[in-house]
Design an enzyme around this catalytic site. Structure first.
Site, mmCIF file in Angstrom:
data_model
loop_
_atom_site.group_PDB
_atom_site.id
_atom_site.type_symbol
_atom_site.label_atom_id
_atom_site.label_comp_id
_atom_site.label_asym_id
_atom_site.label_seq_id
_atom_site.Cartn_x
_atom_site.Cartn_y
_atom_site.Cartn_z
ATOM 1 N N SER A 11 22.941 -33.179 30.943
ATOM 2 C CA SER A 11 23.520 -32.183 30.031
ATOM 3 C C SER A 11 22.856 -30.834 30.250
ATOM 4 O O SER A 11 21.801 -30.730 30.888
ATOM 5 C CB SER A 11 23.356 -32.611 28.565
ATOM 6 O OG SER A 11 21.984 -32.675 28.215
ATOM 7 N N GLY A 12 23.486 -29.802 29.718
ATOM 8 C CA GLY A 12 22.894 -28.482 29.664
ATOM 9 C C GLY A 12 22.497 -27.904 30.999
ATOM 10 O O GLY A 12 23.197 -28.024 32.009
ATOM 11 N N ILE A 13 21.327 -27.272 31.033
ATOM 12 C CA ILE A 13 20.846 -26.603 32.237
ATOM 13 C C ILE A 13 20.593 -27.610 33.348
ATOM 14 O O ILE A 13 20.846 -27.332 34.525
ATOM 15 C CB ILE A 13 19.575 -25.790 31.918
ATOM 16 C CG1 ILE A 13 19.923 -24.623 30.979
ATOM 17 C CG2 ILE A 13 18.924 -25.256 33.188
ATOM 18 C CD1 ILE A 13 18.715 -23.866 30.450
ATOM 19 N N ASP A 58 12.427 -42.247 29.911
ATOM 20 C CA ASP A 58 12.131 -41.528 28.672
ATOM 21 C C ASP A 58 10.773 -40.873 28.890
ATOM 22 O O ASP A 58 9.746 -41.554 29.001
ATOM 23 C CB ASP A 58 12.082 -42.515 27.505
ATOM 24 C CG ASP A 58 11.792 -41.840 26.175
ATOM 25 O OD1 ASP A 58 11.342 -40.676 26.172
ATOM 26 O OD2 ASP A 58 11.992 -42.488 25.124
ATOM 27 N N TYR A 147 7.668 -24.389 19.720
ATOM 28 C CA TYR A 147 8.479 -24.285 20.937
ATOM 29 C C TYR A 147 8.054 -23.080 21.772
ATOM 30 O O TYR A 147 7.920 -23.174 22.996
ATOM 31 C CB TYR A 147 9.960 -24.197 20.576
ATOM 32 C CG TYR A 147 10.879 -24.222 21.770
ATOM 33 C CD1 TYR A 147 11.149 -25.425 22.422
ATOM 34 C CD2 TYR A 147 11.476 -23.061 22.253
ATOM 35 C CE1 TYR A 147 11.990 -25.462 23.526
ATOM 36 C CE2 TYR A 147 12.311 -23.084 23.353
ATOM 37 C CZ TYR A 147 12.563 -24.294 23.989
ATOM 38 O OH TYR A 147 13.385 -24.326 25.088
ATOM 39 N N LYS A 151 6.561 -23.278 25.614
ATOM 40 C CA LYS A 151 7.204 -22.605 26.733
ATOM 41 C C LYS A 151 6.325 -21.509 27.334
ATOM 42 O O LYS A 151 6.419 -21.208 28.527
ATOM 43 C CB LYS A 151 8.565 -22.063 26.309
ATOM 44 C CG LYS A 151 9.582 -23.176 26.022
ATOM 45 C CD LYS A 151 9.738 -24.120 27.206
ATOM 46 C CE LYS A 151 10.858 -25.135 26.999
ATOM 47 N NZ LYS A 151 11.030 -26.046 28.150
ATOM 48 N N THR A 182 24.842 -24.613 25.577
ATOM 49 C CA THR A 182 24.712 -25.995 26.034
ATOM 50 C C THR A 182 24.587 -26.908 24.816
ATOM 51 O O THR A 182 24.537 -26.452 23.668
ATOM 52 C CB THR A 182 23.444 -26.184 26.897
ATOM 53 O OG1 THR A 182 22.290 -26.007 26.062
ATOM 54 C CG2 THR A 182 23.406 -25.210 28.064
#
Length: 259
Positions: A11-13, A58, A147, A151, A182
């Site tokens: 999914s997403g990026i 995972d 977050y 990052k 996304t």
């Protein structure tokens, strides 16, 4: 034939990276938690003539991380590009007594990034070639809680890794996307209307720009002119101003979440 291993590949990026690389002739090792989605994605690439290996993992499970690391170090089936993309929003308060969400975020977006980048770096250095992309965020340049802190670590870690790899034929790049349309934001409960339309990016455009920067040897990639400008301001503005803007963004995001 070149091979890329992508985490969070369904999914997403991560999915955008897989699509872009497959279109450029790369074979893929797809890593994610949902085996059914992995098999669906792999079947599409195989039907298009690309090699697509599935590796269910995972990344909160250190045993699973070790299995992915072992795949990266498999000299019989070398990986030429690692994309450390797996991640998720962290909504837990920094004051929370429950550390479960923070622990999970650390395992996936800090420890797994370091373990997998190290494994890839060792294997690639031995061959004298290879590339590593760690997906950070423009959030790492501001102060929106856990977050942002995570990052920020991804970018600084990758810059340090690039220093260690200099002269080996292996490169490392931190990708700092802004808000991208996304599943990531939908899963976090963040609606598109919670942020200005001008700040939203398309995942495929983002990845195309990132791959151009990767070929140019950039250590930090911030796709799109608008985010380059914003991050220039973030780097040079007083930190007190960055904190005020970050608080306003955090307050706006919280107000958009369902009760």
């Amino acid at each position: 034939m070149a091979t890329a291993l992508v985490t969070g590949a369904t999914s997403g990026i991560g999915a955008a990276f897989a699509r872009a690389l497959a279109a450029r002739g790369w074979d893929l090792v797809l890593v994610a938690r949902d085996e059914d989605r992995l098999e669906e994605e792999a079947a599409r690439y195989r039907a298009a003539g690309r090699g697509a290996e599935v590796l269910r993992a995972d990344l909160t499970d250190r045993g699973d991380v070790d299995r992915v690391a072992a795949r990266l170090e498999d000299s019989a089936a070398p990986v030429d590009l690692l994309v450390n993309n797996a991640g998720f929003s962290v909504r837990a308060s920094l004051l929370s007594t429950d550390q479960a969400a923070h622990d999970r975020a650390f395992e996936v977006m800090v420890r797994a990034v370091q373990v997998l980048s190290g494994a890839a770096g060792r294997a690639m250095t031995a061959r004298g070639r290879g590339r590593i992309v760690n997906v950070g965020s423009t959030a790492g340049r501001i102060t929106m809680g856990a977050y942002s802190a995570i990052k920020a670590w991804v970018t600084v870690y990758t810059e340090g890794l690039a220093n260690e790899l200099a002269g080996t034929g292996v490169t490392a790049m931190a990708l700092e996307p802004g808000w991208v349309r996304t599943e990531f934001h939908a899963r976090a409960g963040i609606s598109g209307s919670s942020m200005p339309d001008a700040l939203w990016l398309d995942a495929d455009d983002l990845v195309a720009a990132a791959l151009r920067d990767l070929l140019r040897g950039r250590v930090v990639s911030t796709p799109s002119a608008r985010y380059k400008a914003l991050m220039f301001v973030a780097r040079h503005a007083p930190r007190s101003g960055i904190r005020r803007v970050s608080k306003a963004l955090s307050d706006r995001r919280r107000s958009s979440l369902p009760e």
